[in-house]
Design an enzyme around this catalytic site. Structure first.
Site, short mmCIF file in Angstrom:
data_model
loop_
_atom_site.label_atom_id
_atom_site.label_comp_id
_atom_site.label_asym_id
_atom_site.label_seq_id
_atom_site.Cartn_x
_atom_site.Cartn_y
_atom_site.Cartn_z
N HIS A 78 0.84 -1.21 0.00
CA HIS A 78 0.00 0.00 0.00
C HIS A 78 0.88 1.26 0.00
O HIS A 78 0.61 2.23 -0.70
CB HIS A 78 -0.88 0.06 1.26
CG HIS A 78 -1.89 -1.04 1.38
ND1 HIS A 78 -1.96 -1.88 2.47
CD2 HIS A 78 -2.89 -1.44 0.55
CE1 HIS A 78 -2.97 -2.73 2.32
NE2 HIS A 78 -3.55 -2.49 1.16
N LYS A 130 -15.91 -6.95 5.94
CA LYS A 130 -14.63 -7.67 5.97
C LYS A 130 -14.20 -8.01 7.39
O LYS A 130 -13.16 -8.62 7.60
CB LYS A 130 -13.53 -6.84 5.29
CG LYS A 130 -13.48 -7.07 3.79
CD LYS A 130 -12.24 -6.48 3.17
CE LYS A 130 -11.10 -7.47 3.06
NZ LYS A 130 -10.01 -6.94 2.19
N ARG A 162 -2.04 -5.71 -8.47
CA ARG A 162 -0.83 -6.50 -8.22
C ARG A 162 -0.63 -7.59 -9.25
O ARG A 162 0.47 -7.83 -9.71
CB ARG A 162 -0.91 -7.14 -6.82
CG ARG A 162 -0.86 -6.13 -5.69
CD ARG A 162 -1.40 -6.70 -4.43
NE ARG A 162 -2.80 -7.06 -4.59
CZ ARG A 162 -3.51 -7.74 -3.72
NH1 ARG A 162 -2.94 -8.20 -2.63
NH2 ARG A 162 -4.78 -8.00 -3.93
N SER A 222 -2.99 -7.71 3.44
CA SER A 222 -3.06 -7.45 4.88
C SER A 222 -3.33 -8.73 5.67
O SER A 222 -2.72 -8.96 6.72
CB SER A 222 -4.15 -6.42 5.17
OG SER A 222 -3.86 -5.21 4.50
N1 COA Z 1 -0.21 -3.96 -1.63
C1 COA Z 1 -0.51 -4.89 -0.72
N2 COA Z 1 -1.72 -5.37 -0.52
C2 COA Z 1 -2.69 -4.90 -1.30
C3 COA Z 1 -2.46 -3.93 -2.28
C4 COA Z 1 -1.15 -3.46 -2.43
N3 COA Z 1 -0.83 -2.55 -3.34
N4 COA Z 1 -3.62 -3.68 -2.90
C5 COA Z 1 -4.54 -4.45 -2.32
N5 COA Z 1 -3.97 -5.18 -1.35
C6 COA Z 1 -4.60 -6.19 -0.50
C7 COA Z 1 -5.35 -5.58 0.63
O1 COA Z 1 -4.54 -5.48 1.77
C8 COA Z 1 -6.47 -6.56 0.83
O2 COA Z 1 -5.98 -7.61 1.63
P1 COA Z 1 -6.96 -8.40 2.61
O3 COA Z 1 -8.11 -8.89 1.78
O4 COA Z 1 -6.07 -9.43 3.12
O5 COA Z 1 -7.39 -7.38 3.62
C9 COA Z 1 -6.73 -7.15 -0.54
O6 COA Z 1 -5.56 -6.89 -1.27
C10 COA Z 1 -7.89 -6.55 -1.23
O7 COA Z 1 -7.66 -5.16 -1.32
P2 COA Z 1 -8.69 -4.19 -1.94
O8 COA Z 1 -9.19 -4.72 -3.22
O9 COA Z 1 -8.10 -2.82 -1.91
O10 COA Z 1 -9.90 -4.32 -0.98
P3 COA Z 1 -10.10 -3.65 0.37
O11 COA Z 1 -10.97 -4.55 1.13
O12 COA Z 1 -8.86 -3.25 1.06
O13 COA Z 1 -10.85 -2.28 0.00
C11 COA Z 1 -12.70 -0.98 -0.76
C12 COA Z 1 -12.00 -2.33 -0.75
C13 COA Z 1 -12.92 -0.43 0.64
C14 COA Z 1 -11.88 0.03 -1.52
C15 COA Z 1 -13.98 -1.24 -1.51
O14 COA Z 1 -14.61 -2.36 -0.92
C16 COA Z 1 -14.90 -0.07 -1.45
O15 COA Z 1 -14.75 0.86 -2.19
N6 COA Z 1 -15.88 -0.15 -0.54
C17 COA Z 1 -16.85 0.88 -0.36
C18 COA Z 1 -18.23 0.37 -0.77
C19 COA Z 1 -18.46 0.65 -2.24
O16 COA Z 1 -18.37 1.76 -2.71
N7 COA Z 1 -18.79 -0.42 -2.95
C20 COA Z 1 -19.07 -0.35 -4.36
C21 COA Z 1 -17.80 -0.51 -5.16
S1 COA Z 1 -18.18 -0.58 -6.88
#
Ligand code: COA
Length: 166
Positions: free
Chosen positions: A18, A42, A91, A129
């Site tokens: 991140h 989550k 990624r 994460s």
């Molecule tokens: N480096 C390391 N890890 C990364 C990464 C990076 N560059 N990018 C993503 N990850 C990891 C995250 O840590 C996460 O790990 P985890 O599942 O073990 O916690 C996983 O990859 C998924 O990440 P991401 O796709 O960013 O999901 P998220 O759960 O962290 O965030 C939101 C998702 C909050 C951005 C998304 O759900 C959201 O926008 N929610 C709001 C509701 C909404 O608007 N919904 C409609 C969307 S169309």
């Protein structure tokens, strides 16, 4: 008019993957908001306040980066904060379909919002994460994967085999 970008995620906790994306985006945009989602579906292991504080502590050196929490839709956060660019990290190929779907849906909901996908350094491709939390809980060294301010609370909360070197 200067562009305000937001990098959204759960950050449970922030990892160096991140952090890498935040650095890259902070170079591209005059203002970057790291939008930390409450994301109750989550079942995050760190509270929203803890996650925000860890991102803040990890980005102290980036003056154009601000950290804010949000709940509900990311498009509502964008509208309320004048955000027109959403930054997401991609990624692997596996991330692309999902990210494209979200990008198109978010633009459908809020046409002023476009998504920019950035590739993190390949050395962070395998990070997430939950993987970092799992490694910590099983006593594996995790200091290579998280920003310095995250390590103490990660080990305190999840660390098991403290005999091993962090
Ligand atoms: N480096 C390391 N890890 C990364 C990464 C990076 N560059 N990018 C993503 N990850 C990891 C995250 O840590 C996460 O790990 P985890 O599942 O073990 O916690 C996983 O990859 C998924 O990440 P991401 O796709 O960013 O999901 P998220 O759960 O962290 O965030 C939101 C998702 C909050 C951005 C998304 O759900 C959201 O926008 N929610 C709001 C509701 C909404 O608007 N919904 C409609 C969307 S169309």
């Amino acid at each position: 008019m200067s562009v305000i970008a937001a990098y959204s995620g759960t950050f449970d906790p922030i990892t160096l993957g991140h952090h890498d994306i935040i650095h890259r985006a902070a170079r591209m945009f005059p203002r970057l908001i790291v939008a930390v989602g409450l994301n109750p579906s989550k079942n995050p292991k760190f509270t929203l306040d803890e996650r925000i504080a860890l991102v803040q502590a990890s980005c102290k050196d980036l003056p154009n980066v601000q950290v804010k929490g949000f709940s509900g839709l990311v498009v509502d956060f964008a509208r309320d904060n004048g955000v027109t660019v959403l930054v997401r990290g991609v990624r692997t190929v596996g991330d692309v379909d999902y990210e494209k779907q979200m990008a198109v849906m978010n633009r459908d909901l809020y046409p002023s919002l476009d998504t920019v996908m950035l590739a993190p350094s390949p050395k962070y491709d395998h990070l997430s994460s939950s993987l970092v939390r799992e490694l910590a809980s099983l006593g594996a060294p995790v200091s290579r994967f998280v920003p310095k301010p995250v390590l103490p609370i990660l080990l305190e909360r999840f660390g098991r085999a403290r005999k091993r070197k962090a």
